[in-house]
Motif scaffolding. Structure first.
Motif, PDB file in Angstrom:
ATOM      1  N   ARG A 279       0.830  -1.200   0.000  1.00 37.45           N
ATOM      2  CA  ARG A 279       0.000   0.000   0.000  1.00 37.45           C
ATOM      3  C   ARG A 279       0.867   1.253   0.000  1.00 37.45           C
ATOM      4  O   ARG A 279       0.430   2.322  -0.441  1.00 37.45           O
ATOM      5  CB  ARG A 279      -0.908  -0.001   1.229  1.00 37.45           C
ATOM      6  CG  ARG A 279      -1.877  -1.165   1.294  1.00 37.45           C
ATOM      7  CD  ARG A 279      -2.589  -1.218   2.616  1.00 37.45           C
ATOM      8  NE  ARG A 279      -1.678  -1.377   3.751  1.00 37.45           N
ATOM      9  CZ  ARG A 279      -2.048  -1.487   5.023  1.00 37.45           C
ATOM     10  NH1 ARG A 279      -3.343  -1.464   5.316  1.00 37.45           N
ATOM     11  NH2 ARG A 279      -1.175  -1.628   5.990  1.00 37.45           N
ATOM     12  N   ILE A 297      -3.234  -7.427  -0.643  1.00 34.54           N
ATOM     13  CA  ILE A 297      -4.015  -6.222  -0.353  1.00 34.54           C
ATOM     14  C   ILE A 297      -5.260  -6.587   0.448  1.00 34.54           C
ATOM     15  O   ILE A 297      -5.632  -5.892   1.406  1.00 34.54           O
ATOM     16  CB  ILE A 297      -4.401  -5.497  -1.651  1.00 34.54           C
ATOM     17  CG1 ILE A 297      -3.156  -4.896  -2.330  1.00 34.54           C
ATOM     18  CG2 ILE A 297      -5.426  -4.405  -1.372  1.00 34.54           C
ATOM     19  CD1 ILE A 297      -2.499  -3.782  -1.557  1.00 34.54           C
ATOM     20  N   ASN A 339      -7.700  -0.871  -1.012  1.00 31.40           N
ATOM     21  CA  ASN A 339      -6.773  -0.255  -0.063  1.00 31.40           C
ATOM     22  C   ASN A 339      -7.526   0.005   1.236  1.00 31.40           C
ATOM     23  O   ASN A 339      -8.751   0.168   1.234  1.00 31.40           O
ATOM     24  CB  ASN A 339      -6.194   1.050  -0.611  1.00 31.40           C
ATOM     25  CG  ASN A 339      -4.843   1.386  -0.005  1.00 31.40           C
ATOM     26  OD1 ASN A 339      -4.446   0.805   1.007  1.00 31.40           O
ATOM     27  ND2 ASN A 339      -4.134   2.314  -0.615  1.00 31.40           N
ATOM     28  N   TRP A 341      -6.776   1.871   5.344  1.00 29.60           N
ATOM     29  CA  TRP A 341      -5.865   2.607   6.231  1.00 29.60           C
ATOM     30  C   TRP A 341      -6.674   3.112   7.417  1.00 29.60           C
ATOM     31  O   TRP A 341      -7.902   3.211   7.327  1.00 29.60           O
ATOM     32  CB  TRP A 341      -5.229   3.778   5.484  1.00 29.60           C
ATOM     33  CG  TRP A 341      -4.024   4.386   6.145  1.00 29.60           C
ATOM     34  CD1 TRP A 341      -3.919   5.646   6.658  1.00 29.60           C
ATOM     35  CD2 TRP A 341      -2.746   3.784   6.327  1.00 29.60           C
ATOM     36  NE1 TRP A 341      -2.662   5.864   7.155  1.00 29.60           N
ATOM     37  CE2 TRP A 341      -1.913   4.723   6.970  1.00 29.60           C
ATOM     38  CE3 TRP A 341      -2.224   2.524   6.030  1.00 29.60           C
ATOM     39  CZ2 TRP A 341      -0.597   4.457   7.309  1.00 29.60           C
ATOM     40  CZ3 TRP A 341      -0.908   2.251   6.361  1.00 29.60           C
ATOM     41  CH2 TRP A 341      -0.111   3.220   6.992  1.00 29.60           C
ATOM     42  N   SER A 383     -10.883   1.901   0.110  1.00 28.18           N
ATOM     43  CA  SER A 383     -11.043   2.182  -1.314  1.00 28.18           C
ATOM     44  C   SER A 383     -11.812   1.031  -1.941  1.00 28.18           C
ATOM     45  O   SER A 383     -11.343  -0.113  -1.940  1.00 28.18           O
ATOM     46  CB  SER A 383      -9.674   2.332  -1.991  1.00 28.18           C
ATOM     47  OG  SER A 383      -9.822   2.449  -3.393  1.00 28.18           O
ATOM     48  N   PHE A 411      -4.645   8.023   1.049  1.00 28.38           N
ATOM     49  CA  PHE A 411      -4.283   6.876   1.872  1.00 28.38           C
ATOM     50  C   PHE A 411      -2.823   6.954   2.321  1.00 28.38           C
ATOM     51  O   PHE A 411      -1.993   7.625   1.715  1.00 28.38           O
ATOM     52  CB  PHE A 411      -4.501   5.572   1.095  1.00 28.38           C
ATOM     53  CG  PHE A 411      -5.944   5.173   1.006  1.00 28.38           C
ATOM     54  CD1 PHE A 411      -6.494   4.274   1.904  1.00 28.38           C
ATOM     55  CD2 PHE A 411      -6.765   5.711   0.025  1.00 28.38           C
ATOM     56  CE1 PHE A 411      -7.826   3.915   1.835  1.00 28.38           C
ATOM     57  CE2 PHE A 411      -8.097   5.353  -0.072  1.00 28.38           C
ATOM     58  CZ  PHE A 411      -8.639   4.452   0.838  1.00 28.38           C
ATOM     59  N   ASN A 412      -2.537   6.217   3.396  1.00 28.54           N
ATOM     60  CA  ASN A 412      -1.168   5.966   3.859  1.00 28.54           C
ATOM     61  C   ASN A 412      -0.450   7.202   4.375  1.00 28.54           C
ATOM     62  O   ASN A 412       0.781   7.212   4.475  1.00 28.54           O
ATOM     63  CB  ASN A 412      -0.328   5.321   2.746  1.00 28.54           C
ATOM     64  CG  ASN A 412      -1.025   4.133   2.107  1.00 28.54           C
ATOM     65  OD1 ASN A 412      -1.620   3.320   2.804  1.00 28.54           O
ATOM     66  ND2 ASN A 412      -0.973   4.052   0.792  1.00 28.54           N
TER      67      ASN A 412
END
Length: 465
Positions: A279, A297, A339, A341, A383, A411-412
């Protein structure tokens, strides 16, 4: 004074007479083992100018005559066969001349260096490797030996110098043991050769077999074997160039259904520690099949949801998340989440770090911190198709942004501001009543992504609420 009198005197003085303690292993035995180890090593001598030697070999190749080379040159020359752009090993006429000269001098050092070059640069499709292998099969039994020349036995056991057989035969032997390094050492592939061409070929062959085994009869020992083989004693991977192949073998079998949790945990930890989090860093996952990448993922999305829930369960009312756990798990398990997070307020961040420390689960340390919100608040980011979802803890809303909305969260990130995670969403809904919002959220997601879930898939099962 006689000896017996002296002994009686010592007894009277109550002096203990002890024999000196001998070492566990005699020094001569340790020296012998060290010599054997050094004997098996092939080293480039610091005082040798290999660039000069390579040029002498090329001149001899052009002349078609090796008589200008000294005995020392011939003993060291195998280390140059695969150097440079125009490799001498690519020239069959030179190899025929060179191998004929080696046959006449029968130098054990020269043959050992040739074996090292063969193993280090092994490629079963390379004509030069096949030519060298044929020569080695013939010559190894004619070399004078003092009992330490193990190459004939190694070839007999593994077909070591038959390029078309060795990879499969050695792989077959390794797949029957839990200690691949030991088997490689028995084959003479230790030290620098553990990461060489022949070792890599055997390893890649084993990965293919491992993938088939995991698909048909998954066993943790097959996963453990790959990990023990791939991991370097000093950290990192022996076969870093084959990271994609490693990920493919360990992940592709689970494209449709997850393995036993113990197998899944071992694979996930190993890949995250040695290939990084996809990710955050997709570059480390180059060469990974799409199915394998989607699997990791999905696993990370599941881990992120569990991470979120473990923390939220400690800082919020647990019942708030029974329905949300079931709802988002349905999307994750079907592979629709690309994704995931989380971001925690200060209390949640503290709890996550404590859990990571107590469990040695480094994934618990992967989160963003949330500013501008209560210390117990947290937000889950997902996501799904072209949608970005932010689901808030406590009594916060579920918010969704469509593709193209510049306000959609990223994200991230390591830090987030609460107001940015509530800004200009395209859809939002409260979670009250706890079983009344899912249908509207599913309908919105379906309308914009085409992803359809039945009610029984996303509502908690009876008895698990």
């Amino acid at each position: 004074m006689s000896l017996s009198e002296r002994v009686e005197e010592l007894k009277a003085l109550r002096t203990l007479v002890r024999a000196p303690r001998l070492p566990d292993r005699p020094r001569v035995e340790r020296i012998y083992d060290d010599l054997c180890k050094r004997y098996e090593e092939i080293r480039r001598l610091d005082k040798v100018d290999y660039a000069v030697l390579l040029e002498k070999l090329r001149s001899a190749a052009r002349a078609g005559d090796l008589s200008s080379l000294s005995l020392r040159d011939m003993r060291l020359s195998a280390s140059c066969l695969f150097d440079g752009e125009a490799k001498l090993a690519d020239d069959p006429r030179f190899l025929e001349l060179y191998l004929g000269a080696l046959r006449s001098i029968r130098s054990r050092l020269a043959i050992k260096r040739l074996i090292h070059a063969y193993c280090a640069h092994f490629d079963e499709k390379h004509p030069g490797i096949r030519q060298i292998g044929m020569f080695l099969r013939e010559i190894i039994t004619t070399i004078p030996t003092n009992g330490q020349w193990l190459w004939p036995e190694r070839h007999q056991l593994y077909g070591l110098f038959n390029p078309m057989q060795v990879s499969a035969r050695l792989c077959d032997a390794i797949m029957k043991t839990s200690n691949p390094r030991k088997e490689m050492e028995l084959a003479g592939l230790s030290g620098p050769l553990l990461s060489g061409g022949l070792s890599s070929a055997v390893f890649l062959n084993a990965l293919v077999l491992t993938e088939h085994r995991l698909k048909s009869d998954p066993m943790l020992e097959d996963v453990d074997r790959v990990i023990a083989w791939a991991k370097s004693d000093t950290g990192g991977l022996h076969y870093s160039a084959h990271r994609g192949a490693i990920a493919n073998a360990l992940l592709t079998p689970w494209a449709r259904s997850d393995p036993d949790p113990a197998i899944k945990d071992v694979i996930q930890r190993f890949l995250i520690e040695n290939l990084s989090d996809p990710r955050i860093d997709r570059g480390a996952w180059l060469g990974t099949r799409q199915a394998a990448l989607e699997t990791i993922i999905r696993w990370l999305a599941q881990a992120t949801l569990e991470q979120f829930l473990k923390v939220v369960d400690r800082v919020a009312e647990r019942h708030q998340w029974d329905y949300r756990r079931a709802f988002w798990s349905a999307y994750i398990e079907r592979g629709f989440v690309a994704n995931a997070w989380v971001a925690f307020g200060s209390n949640g961040a503290h709890v996550a770090r404590k859990i990571a420390e107590a469990t040695s689960d480094q994934l618990m340390n992967r989160f963003g911190t949330l500013g501008g919100a209560g210390p117990d608040q947290a937000v889950l980011l997902l996501s799904i198709g072209d949608l970005i979802v932010a689901d808030w803890s406590h009594n916060g809303r579920l918010r969704i942004w469509r593709r193209g909305n510049a306000a959609a969260p990223k994200f991230n990130s390591s830090t987030y501001v609460a107001v940015e995670l509530r800004k200009d969403s395209d859809f939002d809904i409260v979670h009250s009543p706890p079983d009344g919002w899912q249908g509207k959220a599913e309908s919105y997601i379906r309308r914009h992504t085409g992803i359809r879930l039945a009610e029984h898939e996303y509502l908690p099962r009876r008895g698990k609420r």
